[in-house]
Design a protein around this motif. Structure first.
Motif, PDB file in Angstrom:
ATOM      1  N   SER A   1       0.823  -1.202   0.000  1.00 25.14           N
ATOM      2  CA  SER A   1       0.000   0.000   0.000  1.00 25.14           C
ATOM      3  C   SER A   1       0.861   1.259   0.000  1.00 25.14           C
ATOM      4  O   SER A   1       0.557   2.237  -0.689  1.00 25.14           O
ATOM      5  N   PHE A   2       1.922   1.236   0.785  1.00 21.29           N
ATOM      6  CA  PHE A   2       2.805   2.407   0.850  1.00 21.29           C
ATOM      7  C   PHE A   2       3.501   2.624  -0.490  1.00 21.29           C
ATOM      8  O   PHE A   2       3.674   3.763  -0.932  1.00 21.29           O
TER       9      PHE A   2
ATOM     10  N   ILE B   1       2.315   1.823  -3.474  1.00 23.24           N
ATOM     11  CA  ILE B   1       1.313   2.395  -4.379  1.00 23.24           C
ATOM     12  C   ILE B   1       1.170   3.896  -4.126  1.00 23.24           C
ATOM     13  O   ILE B   1       1.129   4.701  -5.060  1.00 23.24           O
ATOM     14  N   SER B   2       1.091   4.274  -2.841  1.00 26.57           N
ATOM     15  CA  SER B   2       0.906   5.683  -2.500  1.00 26.57           C
ATOM     16  C   SER B   2       2.086   6.525  -2.961  1.00 26.57           C
ATOM     17  O   SER B   2       1.899   7.642  -3.467  1.00 26.57           O
ATOM     18  N   ILE B   3       3.295   6.013  -2.806  1.00 26.41           N
ATOM     19  CA  ILE B   3       4.477   6.773  -3.198  1.00 26.41           C
ATOM     20  C   ILE B   3       4.522   6.955  -4.710  1.00 26.41           C
ATOM     21  O   ILE B   3       4.838   8.044  -5.214  1.00 26.41           O
TER      22      ILE B   3
ATOM     23  N   LEU C   1       2.031   7.029  -6.772  1.00 28.20           N
ATOM     24  CA  LEU C   1       0.973   7.970  -7.137  1.00 28.20           C
ATOM     25  C   LEU C   1       1.380   9.398  -6.791  1.00 28.20           C
ATOM     26  O   LEU C   1       1.274  10.315  -7.623  1.00 28.20           O
ATOM     27  N   PHE C   2       1.875   9.607  -5.578  1.00 26.05           N
ATOM     28  CA  PHE C   2       2.287  10.942  -5.153  1.00 26.05           C
ATOM     29  C   PHE C   2       3.435  11.444  -6.020  1.00 26.05           C
ATOM     30  O   PHE C   2       3.487  12.623  -6.393  1.00 26.05           O
TER      31      PHE C   2
ATOM     32  N   ALA D   1      -7.531   6.957  -8.670  1.00 30.12           N
ATOM     33  CA  ALA D   1      -7.146   6.409  -7.376  1.00 30.12           C
ATOM     34  C   ALA D   1      -8.336   6.355  -6.421  1.00 30.12           C
ATOM     35  O   ALA D   1      -8.532   5.376  -5.703  1.00 30.12           O
TER      36      ALA D   1
ATOM     37  N   PRO E   1      -0.936  -0.377  -8.583  1.00 33.70           N
ATOM     38  CA  PRO E   1      -0.148   0.822  -8.828  1.00 33.70           C
ATOM     39  C   PRO E   1      -0.037   1.167 -10.292  1.00 33.70           C
ATOM     40  O   PRO E   1       0.590   2.140 -10.653  1.00 33.70           O
TER      41      PRO E   1
END
Length: 425
Positions: free
Chosen positions: A133-134, A136-138, A140-141, A247, A393
């Motif tokens: 999850s982390f 994917i978030s990175i 995207l950001f 997202a 992702p």
């Protein structure tokens, strides 16, 4: 959470800078190319060569990493990406850009595979979900953050190319100085097209068409914005809104697909994406807020399609085949991203910039039609036997590699008796 993430902080930091650079360069090139007067065909081919290099890299890069090691390979790939983006700012020539972009795609596959395999080796069954999850978030950001840098400098100068080079240099440093042990050799990638189609015809066709639509949009949407008279800051907002909407939509769309036939969800989302595409291509709204609303609708629908199609394929396969099936579909998606820009550029030249969305709409209409057609031929997998949905992702326009699939908690699950009883006709 902190205990799980601290040992891989260097890798995650490299990931952030890598995707910041990818996001900035991915938007900067079509905007600068449009300002230089490059044709739609050339701008489309710039996206095609990157995707081609990326797909080739997924096959070839593992052999290079085995020969020289992860750290040196990562530093080499990162240095080549940095060199390429700086040369792109110096050699403002369309032929040079095509060659440099292909090399960048190849090297991006290499750096991504190294990071993803490294993260996977540090993950345990307990921490895999958090790390996935982390990650994917990175990504995207990073992509969105890089895109939002475009309005802060003049695209006609080398400044943004230099900033992009700095970001890629910063991506090399954390991994190069990390004391973490190198992971095991990268896996060989195999693409079994016949097996993929036998497993799930809907996922096979849908993934190819989704890649075509997302590849065309991801490469040429900035060209559309420039040709339609949008400012650079509005182009950056438009592209970022598309990704963010996708997202946000993944969770409700995924949960809905867990409760009903995923093919109906695919058909509905693709239909929604087609409606947005028709609205943009046929009615050609001039109001920037209407454009943002329609591209948000498009992003919410289009970017939620990929993980649902993958989940549908896994419904018809045993759990231990997750990586093989999903990895093959990911590379098939990459093939679609090669087709999309090659098709979108000439269509935009022929019919105008808004015709980009005619290409995406046609792709989504075909997804809708084929998903409904197959739902009449093959019964759905019972809800209690389905693979659970998980976000992906692989939000357009950036690709991840098959190594990222090993981070998914489903990759660590063993097959059940029900898995073994499933058929893939």
């Amino acid at each position: 959470m902190r205990r799980n993430l601290l040992p891989i902080l260097a890798l995650l930091t490299s990931t952030l800078f890598l995707f910041l650079g990818n996001g900035l360069q991915g938007l900067l090139l079509p905007v600068r190319g449009s300002a230089e007067g490059y044709s739609n065909e050339i701008l489309g081919l710039i996206g095609t060569t990157w995707a081609t290099g990326f797909v080739v890299g997924c096959f070839v890069a593992p052999n290079l990493v085995r020969r020289i090691g992860h750290v040196r390979a990562f530093a080499g790939f990162g240095a080549l990406i940095c060199l390429n983006v700086l040369l792109t700012g110096i050699l403002v020539d369309q032929t040079a850009w095509l060659i440099l972009r292909a090399v960048t795609g190849f090297c991006t596959a290499g750096t991504s595979m190294i990071i993803e395999s490294w993260l996977n080796e540090r993950a345990t069954n307990e921490s895999r979900g958090a790390i996935f999850s982390f990650y994917i978030s990175i990504t995207l950001f990073g992509v969105v953050g890089g895109q939002m840098m475009v309005p802060f400098a003049d695209v006609s100068t080398p400044i943004l190319f230099m900033i992009c080079g700095i970001l890629y240099c910063l991506a090399i440093i954390p991994t190069a100085v990390s004391r973490a042990a190198s992971p095991q050799p990268l896996k060989r990638v195999r693409l079994d097209l016949k097996g993929l189609y036998r497993n799930s015809p809907v996922s096979f066709i849908a993934i190819l068409l989704i890649g075509t639509a997302n590849g065309a949009y991801g490469t040429l949407v900035a060209v559309f914005g420039a040709r339609a008279g949008l400012t650079e800051d509005m182009i950056a907002i438009m592209v970022s809104v598309t990704i963010l909407a996708g997202a946000v939509a993944q969770f409700p769309a995924g949960r809905l697909s867990d409760r009903m036939d995923r093919r109906y969800v695919l058909a509905g989302l693709a239909g929604l994406g087609a409606v947005a595409g028709v609205g943009l291509s046929v009615f050609q709204p001039a109001n920037v807020y209407m454009i943002l609303i329609l591209v948000s609708l498009y992003g919410a629908a289009a970017n939620a399609l990929y993980p649902i199609a993958v989940a549908h394929a896994n419904d018809h396969a045993s759990s231990e085949d997750f990586v093989k099936i999903s990895g093959g579909l990911l590379l098939l998606y990459g093939v679609g991203t090669i087709i999309g820009p090659s098709l979108g550029g000439p269509v935009m030249t022929w019919l105008g910039p808004h015709a980009l969305f005619a290409v995406t709409a046609l792709s989504h209409i075909l997804v809708t039609a084929y998903a409904i057609f197959r739902s009449r031929i093959r019964a759905p997998v019972p809800v209690e036997e389905r693979d659970s949905y998980a976000g992906s992702p692989a939000l357009a326009p950036s690709l991840t590699t098959p190594e990222s699939l090993l981070l998914n908690p489903r990759a660590a699950e063993g097959g059940s008796d029900q898995d073994q009883e499933r058929t893939a006709s």
